[in-house]
Design a protein around this motif. Structure first.
Motif, short mmCIF file in Angstrom:
data_model
loop_
_atom_site.label_atom_id
_atom_site.label_comp_id
_atom_site.label_asym_id
_atom_site.label_seq_id
_atom_site.Cartn_x
_atom_site.Cartn_y
_atom_site.Cartn_z
N PHE A 1 0.83 -1.21 0.00
CA PHE A 1 0.00 0.00 0.00
C PHE A 1 0.86 1.26 0.00
N LEU A 2 1.89 1.30 0.84
CA LEU A 2 2.76 2.48 0.88
C LEU A 2 3.58 2.61 -0.39
N ARG A 3 4.03 1.51 -0.94
CA ARG A 3 4.76 1.58 -2.22
C ARG A 3 3.87 2.12 -3.32
N ALA A 4 2.63 1.63 -3.38
CA ALA A 4 1.70 2.11 -4.40
C ALA A 4 1.38 3.58 -4.19
N SER A 5 1.24 4.00 -2.94
CA SER A 5 0.96 5.41 -2.64
C SER A 5 2.12 6.30 -3.06
N ARG A 6 3.33 5.84 -2.83
CA ARG A 6 4.51 6.61 -3.27
C ARG A 6 4.56 6.69 -4.79
N ALA A 7 4.26 5.59 -5.45
CA ALA A 7 4.40 5.52 -6.90
C ALA A 7 3.41 6.43 -7.62
N ARG A 8 2.30 6.77 -6.96
CA ARG A 8 1.30 7.62 -7.61
C ARG A 8 1.63 9.10 -7.56
N LEU A 9 2.66 9.46 -6.82
CA LEU A 9 3.01 10.88 -6.67
C LEU A 9 4.33 11.19 -7.37
N ARG A 10 4.43 12.39 -7.90
CA ARG A 10 5.68 12.89 -8.46
C ARG A 10 6.29 13.90 -7.49
N VAL B 1 -8.43 -15.38 -7.91
CA VAL B 1 -8.19 -16.59 -8.68
C VAL B 1 -8.95 -16.58 -10.00
N LYS B 2 -10.19 -16.10 -9.98
CA LYS B 2 -11.07 -16.24 -11.14
C LYS B 2 -11.07 -15.04 -12.09
N SER B 3 -10.58 -13.89 -11.66
CA SER B 3 -10.64 -12.69 -12.50
C SER B 3 -9.28 -12.04 -12.64
N ALA B 4 -8.73 -12.07 -13.85
CA ALA B 4 -7.46 -11.37 -14.11
C ALA B 4 -7.63 -9.87 -13.95
N ASP B 5 -8.80 -9.35 -14.30
CA ASP B 5 -9.07 -7.92 -14.12
C ASP B 5 -8.96 -7.54 -12.65
N PHE B 6 -9.60 -8.34 -11.81
CA PHE B 6 -9.56 -8.03 -10.37
C PHE B 6 -8.13 -8.09 -9.85
N ARG B 7 -7.36 -9.09 -10.25
CA ARG B 7 -5.98 -9.19 -9.78
C ARG B 7 -5.18 -7.94 -10.12
N ALA B 8 -5.34 -7.45 -11.35
CA ALA B 8 -4.59 -6.26 -11.77
C ALA B 8 -5.01 -5.04 -10.97
N ILE B 9 -6.31 -4.88 -10.77
CA ILE B 9 -6.81 -3.71 -10.04
C ILE B 9 -6.45 -3.79 -8.56
N TRP B 10 -6.58 -4.97 -7.98
CA TRP B 10 -6.31 -5.14 -6.55
C TRP B 10 -4.88 -4.77 -6.21
N SER B 11 -3.96 -5.06 -7.11
CA SER B 11 -2.55 -4.79 -6.83
C SER B 11 -2.22 -3.29 -6.80
N ALA B 12 -3.14 -2.45 -7.27
CA ALA B 12 -2.90 -1.01 -7.24
C ALA B 12 -3.19 -0.40 -5.87
N HIS B 13 -3.84 -1.16 -4.98
CA HIS B 13 -4.07 -0.72 -3.60
C HIS B 13 -4.85 0.58 -3.50
N GLN B 14 -5.87 0.74 -4.34
CA GLN B 14 -6.76 1.88 -4.22
C GLN B 14 -7.72 1.65 -3.06
N VAL B 15 -8.02 2.71 -2.31
CA VAL B 15 -8.92 2.61 -1.17
C VAL B 15 -9.94 3.75 -1.27
N SER B 16 -11.23 3.41 -1.18
CA SER B 16 -12.26 4.44 -1.24
C SER B 16 -13.56 3.91 -0.65
N ALA B 17 -14.35 4.81 -0.08
CA ALA B 17 -15.66 4.43 0.43
C ALA B 17 -16.72 4.49 -0.67
N CYS B 18 -16.46 5.29 -1.74
CA CYS B 18 -17.40 5.41 -2.87
C CYS B 18 -18.83 5.64 -2.39
#
Length: 319
Positions: free
Chosen positions: A30-39, A232-249
């Motif tokens: 989560f912290l790595r992803a948060s760092r990577a999103r900022l310049r 396991v069943k969704s490649a889309d979910f795996r890719a999105i999950w690894s980005a560690h986005q967090v929101s209440a939406c």
């Protein structure tokens, strides 16, 4: 779903399918992803001064030393925090790191929960999560709504829904108990892609909500099982999950294609229900006088009378 979707906000990590119970790996990623999103310029650091005008950065986003500098801690201390090797972290330090990484309120809450999860899980490991229940008055209220509405529990589980919501999304009465889940329908049922005009955008939102839920309920085995099944069943979910986005939406806009009444554009609001069970009432409305409102009215007339279909209504109304 065989091919993962691509998003400009996707940030790959070393372990995209780590269990939600693995707080050390979750905190690190989560912290790595948060760092990577900022310049550097996003946080007031001039690239020529900090990165070198002519030298390329080896990693995207902020470096650990830059986060440590802005948060007012040593590089070694921040590195240990990111690696989950700190036992006691002051609230002031956590807030400083969260401010540096421009965390939203939902991301900040998730970050705090990851840091304190080990202590909390140790104290609650013997407890079973409380079963979420919808009070009878809420069922009556849903039945009287003229707009689609449903009650969602942890992990986007559909606990109750009125006829209009069942016609648009998951109908709990028509699927097994373990499949009464909005995220499972959204990622694993091909119909969801046909229904949602903006499937890719909502795919990010749903994963962000699930990520927030794992922060608040790391001990929930059903939630952990859900994340594992989707990974396991969704490649889309795996890719999105690894980005560690967090929101209440808690609010937004949704464009749908209904197979019987056509295009429906809806605004939605998620409201916390009284009782402390983390239940949310989600209500969807169409703009007054719009074609979407007419489509909802047609759908409502259909759901109110078994055997009556929108297509039949349209034929009767035709000149």
């Amino acid at each position: 779903m065989d091919t993962p979707m691509h998003s400009p906000r996707h940030v790959p990590t070393d372990s995209p399918t780590d269990s939600p119970m693995d707080s050390g790996a979750e905190l690190r990623d989560f912290l790595r992803a948060s760092r990577a999103r900022l310049r550097p310029e996003d946080v007031g650091l001039a690239p020529p001064r900090y990165a070198g005008a002519s030298s390329a950065r080896r990693v995207p986003g902020l470096r650990r030393e830059e986060v440590a500098q802005l948060a007012g801690v040593s590089v070694d201390y921040y590195a240990r925090l990111e690696q989950g090797r700190t036992r006691q972290v002051s609230e002031a330090v956590l807030n400083a790191v969260a401010d540096t990484l421009r965390m939203s309120p939902a991301e900040r809450e998730y970050f705090f929960s990851l840091v304190t999860r080990r202590t909390r899980c140790a104290a609650r490991s013997a407890e079973r999560p409380e079963r979420q229940r919808v009070r009878p008055v809420i069922h009556r209220m849903l039945a009287q709504f003229g707009s689609p509405a449903h009650v969602l529990g942890r992990g986007l589980t559909v606990l109750a829904a009125n006829p209009l919501a069942r016609a648009l999304f998951v109908d709990p009465a028509r699927v097994p108990v373990r499949d009464r889940n909005l995220a499972k329908w959204f990622y694993l049922d091909p119909r969801a892609r046909r229904v949602h005009v903006d499937w890719e955008r909502h795919a990010l939102d749903y994963a962000a909500v699930l990520r927030a839920d794992t922060g608040g309920h790391p001990e929930d085995p059903a939630l952990n099982e859900l994340i594992g099944e989707l990974a396991v069943k969704s490649a889309d979910f795996r890719a999105i999950w690894s980005a560690h986005q967090v929101s209440a939406c808690l609010s937004g806009h949704m464009r749908l294609r209904h197979e019987d009444v056509g295009r429906i554009d809806l605004d939605y609001e998620a409201l916390d229900l009284h009782g402390g069970q983390d239940l949310k009432l989600v209500v969807y409305t169409a703009a007054e006088g719009s074609a979407s409102a007419d489509a909802l009215a047609l759908l409502a007339s259909w759901t109110a009378e078994p055997g009556r279909t929108p297509a039949g209504d349209a034929e009767r109304a035709a000149p």
